[in-house]
Every structure is written in C-alpha cells, then in structure tokens.
Scaffold this active site. Sequence first.
Site, PDB file in Angstrom:
ATOM      1  N   ALA A   1      67.494   5.832 108.149  1.00  0.00           N
ATOM      2  CA  ALA A   1      67.640   6.729 109.408  1.00  0.00           C
ATOM      3  C   ALA A   1      68.821   6.567 110.138  1.00  0.00           C
ATOM      4  O   ALA A   1      69.670   7.230 110.798  1.00  0.00           O
ATOM      5  CB  ALA A   1      66.467   6.802 110.399  1.00  0.00           C
TER       6      ALA A   1
ATOM      7  N   GLU B   1      54.346  -1.151 103.166  1.00  0.00           N
ATOM      8  CA  GLU B   1      53.670  -0.981 104.575  1.00  0.00           C
ATOM      9  C   GLU B   1      52.210  -0.342 104.412  1.00  0.00           C
ATOM     10  O   GLU B   1      51.126  -0.494 105.210  1.00  0.00           O
ATOM     11  CB  GLU B   1      54.509  -0.105 105.403  1.00  0.00           C
ATOM     12  CG  GLU B   1      55.521  -0.778 105.951  1.00  0.00           C
ATOM     13  CD  GLU B   1      56.906   0.339 106.446  1.00  0.00           C
ATOM     14  OE1 GLU B   1      57.690  -0.423 107.154  1.00  0.00           O
ATOM     15  OE2 GLU B   1      56.539   1.296 106.549  1.00  0.00           O
TER      16      GLU B   1
ATOM     17  N   GLY C   1      66.006  16.480 110.640  1.00  0.00           N
ATOM     18  CA  GLY C   1      65.487  15.157 110.406  1.00  0.00           C
ATOM     19  C   GLY C   1      66.252  14.422 111.421  1.00  0.00           C
ATOM     20  O   GLY C   1      66.540  14.827 112.429  1.00  0.00           O
ATOM     21  N   PHE C   2      66.216  13.058 111.286  1.00  0.00           N
ATOM     22  CA  PHE C   2      67.001  12.178 111.878  1.00  0.00           C
ATOM     23  C   PHE C   2      68.627  12.552 112.196  1.00  0.00           C
ATOM     24  O   PHE C   2      69.070  12.413 113.024  1.00  0.00           O
ATOM     25  CB  PHE C   2      67.145  10.862 111.667  1.00  0.00           C
ATOM     26  CG  PHE C   2      65.736  10.094 111.525  1.00  0.00           C
ATOM     27  CD1 PHE C   2      65.131   9.720 112.771  1.00  0.00           C
ATOM     28  CD2 PHE C   2      65.004   9.775 110.628  1.00  0.00           C
ATOM     29  CE1 PHE C   2      64.087   9.089 112.866  1.00  0.00           C
ATOM     30  CE2 PHE C   2      63.444   9.261 110.711  1.00  0.00           C
ATOM     31  CZ  PHE C   2      63.169   8.908 112.040  1.00  0.00           C
ATOM     32  N   GLY C   3      69.241  12.977 111.047  1.00  0.00           N
ATOM     33  CA  GLY C   3      70.484  13.250 111.149  1.00  0.00           C
ATOM     34  C   GLY C   3      70.722  14.752 111.938  1.00  0.00           C
ATOM     35  O   GLY C   3      71.559  14.855 112.854  1.00  0.00           O
TER      36      GLY C   3
ATOM     37  N   GLY D   1      68.142  21.417 108.390  1.00  0.00           N
ATOM     38  CA  GLY D   1      67.326  20.286 108.370  1.00  0.00           C
ATOM     39  C   GLY D   1      67.315  19.628 109.716  1.00  0.00           C
ATOM     40  O   GLY D   1      68.401  19.731 110.400  1.00  0.00           O
TER      41      GLY D   1
ATOM     42  N   ASP E   1      70.455  11.241 104.051  1.00  0.00           N
ATOM     43  CA  ASP E   1      69.807  10.871 102.645  1.00  0.00           C
ATOM     44  C   ASP E   1      70.560  11.700 101.644  1.00  0.00           C
ATOM     45  O   ASP E   1      70.700  11.486 100.552  1.00  0.00           O
ATOM     46  CB  ASP E   1      68.458  11.252 102.697  1.00  0.00           C
ATOM     47  CG  ASP E   1      67.680  10.049 103.336  1.00  0.00           C
ATOM     48  OD1 ASP E   1      68.373   9.155 103.867  1.00  0.00           O
ATOM     49  OD2 ASP E   1      66.374  10.218 103.499  1.00  0.00           O
TER      50      ASP E   1
END
Length: 457
Positions: A323, A176, A19-21, A17, A306
Amino acid sequence: MDTNLPVSTQPRVVIVGCGFGGLQLAKSLRDAPVQVVVVDRNNYHNFQPLLYQVATGALEADSIAYPIRKIFAGQKNFFYRMADVQRVDTASNTIHTSVGDIHYDYLVLATGSLTNFFGIESLEKNAMQIKSIPNALNLRSFIFQNFEKALLTADPDEKQALLNIVVVGGGPTGVEISGSLAEMRKHVLPKDYPELDLSKMQIILVEAGTELLGPMSVKSQQNAKRYMDELGVQVRLNTHIKGYENCRAYYSETEFIPTENLIWAAGVNGAEVPGFPAEAIARNKRINVNRCNQVVGYANVFAIGDVANMVTGEMPRGLPMLAPVAQQQAEHLADTIQRLLKGQTPADFTYKNKGVMAIVSRNKAVVDLPKGVHFSGFFGWLTWLFVHLMTLVGFRNKVVAFVDWAFSYFSSDQALRLIIRPFSRRDVKDDQGKKKAEHNTSTPQYNPTPPAIQTPA
C-alpha cells in the site's frame, strides 16, 4: 459516450480502481485544473489489510469499507462511475466499460492485484481466498457452517476434514489469518461448540519457501515462526500444494491433508486491463512502467500500485506490491500530471521505504523499519494497531474498529460469528466477481489413505 459525464474544458483524468493508489491520486488532484473520473466495480473503498479480520469475525465488513462518493463529497472536480472496465482503446483514448465508453485525456490504471493460483485448476475452482469483502464474508460463513456440520456427522474422517483448516502462503496474509484462527480456536470456539473436541482441530500453515514472511528480516521470520509454534499452528515449510479436490489438499501425488477448509494466500498477479501489447505486460501480469509511472510506449497512460511493474536498480524484480508504494506513486503522479499540463519535465519517482509489519495474534507482531531497526511482541502489536487504525478511511470506521478491538482484547471474545448468507462452493466467485466453475466432484486417482498428521497439544 462518456456515460453522461459533464463536458469540461479541463483535461479529463480517468482513474480505474479506487484502492490505495486510486484513492490517493484522486485526493491529490483535488485542486488541480483537471476533471477527475474514478471508475470502480464497487461503490466503496475497502481496507484490504484487515480483510482477514472480517473473515474470522473480529470486524464487520462496514468497519473496513467506506463509500467512494462520501469520501469525495465536496470535491468539485470529482466524478464516479460504478462499472467494470472491459478494455482500453489507446488509439481513440477511450475505455470500454460495462456501462458505456469513457473518453480520457490521461488514463491511470490503479486496478491492484488478483489471486495467482499458478495454473492449478483444482485450486482455482475449490480454494477459498480473501482478496475482497465478499470473499471474506463467504469464508467466514463457510468456516462456521463447517463447524455446524461437524456437530452432526458421526464419521470421524469427515469430522476431521471439517475441523482442519489449511492456509497456503506464509506471507503476511497467511501468517495473520493463521494466528487469528488460532486465537479463535483457543478463546472463542470452546464457548460456542463445547460438544466438539477442539483439540483435534488443526490449523496448518503451508509455505513453499524456506521461511515465513520471506521479504522481512531474519529476526521477524524467526519470531513469526516461534509465535506460530506457541499458538499451536503447524507450519510446513518447503511444501507445495499441488492440487485440491474432494476435501484433500495434495502435497504429493499420494499424500494429502484432509480438509474442507483451504484458504489460498500464496500469490498474486497484477490485475491487467486488456488493450495493451504483450511487450507492455510483465511475467506476473503487471504493466511495465517507467520511473514516471508512464506505461511503456504511451505518453498519456499511467499505472500505479500493485498493477505497475516499476523496475529499479535496487529492485530489479519491480517495486513491492504494498500500500505505501501505491500511495507514494499516486502523490508523485499527481505532481507529474500537473507538470505535464504546464509543459514541464516530470521527475523520476523514488520509493521511500517506511517499513513492513505483520501481526500474528494478540500481543504478538513483528515490525521492520529502515536501517535495520526491528522490534516485536507487545510493542510491535501496539504499533501495528496504531498504524492500521490511523490508515482506515473515515472517523466512524476508526472508532468502530477501536471499540471492536478493545472488546475482543479484554473479553477474549468476538461477537460477529453470524452465518447471514449461507455459502456453498458452487457460489464461489473469482476476484472480478465472475462465477467460477462448479466444485469438482470427480474421484481422484490417488491413494485414499491420508498420511498421519500430528495434532497440536
């Protein structure tokens, strides 16, 4: 074996993955004596907090995505393979992927989260979601296709269902996208669709809890609700959507909201990877980890972000799926891996809360900082813009996003209302890119008369 990865005398850290991590961990291991291998089904990192702006035409998809290989150009210990991870074999320290098996010395799961439909099959089959760039592009096409259909139909009930948009989930994503749709209804759609009576278009935000933005402060919750009211968004609290089929979002056995557009933003599960025993998986499919992010029962397998369920005294239900949590865990894990390589004892992870924020619409946002500091309105909106602009990956993306936001702000317009690839629910896919079951067209056993729904002024 190993999908042609080069043989190295250094330990291999496989990160599943980007993503942010995963992104932060790979960067943080730049100078470490390890071989870093990132495996992701997409060849880009996408900035998920801005997916709703892609869905509503405020930003183009390439403004919030950046090629993984370009991010790590020049990092000599970095390698990337585009693949789906199918299973982890902890006995042989191997992951099985769609392109072959990859051996690891250390494995880090940074797979993020998937949409949670709470076992409601009709929602899983028919609702739209915004967890990925394809999701956002599909949603954008679908909404504008329905406006085009509304121009053609003479049936008032069908026209109303095509115009109504129901957003389920009163968290940041739901708030949002509801605010963005309300802005579009006010400033954009009257120019494109002067033949439609947009006063009949209803944006309905449904939340099962008692307040919007549940994890945020009371002031933020109250301000968000007031902003929604000012924008003409109908907020229905303490309301559960129990099913969705045949353009009807049911909130009881006989009562429903007629809509062709239902956006599900009500919950997420961890994106677990098969191969772990049941005791390693928490109730929401997150993977149980200790304070060093080690998966419980494994010395060389870690999870961050997550998908990681790290329980602390302050947060007995696990750290929030945000995040900043993933990024801080990634930085700490990079230090942990290097300590382990040296035979040292790693330190426990401590989350530093830097605040939470949510934007509602132009000049309207709410921000909660540590120690009870709260502000909202125009200053909150500027803070949200600055933080998100600086967090985007790549200088080009920062510039493009800034220009698009500036254009939208001063012109009250959005130029990205293109139906480039027409979308049908028969094409809908889940978070993992697998095709879902086809749209349910069976006739429900419900009262066909819809309840009265107030039209915003």
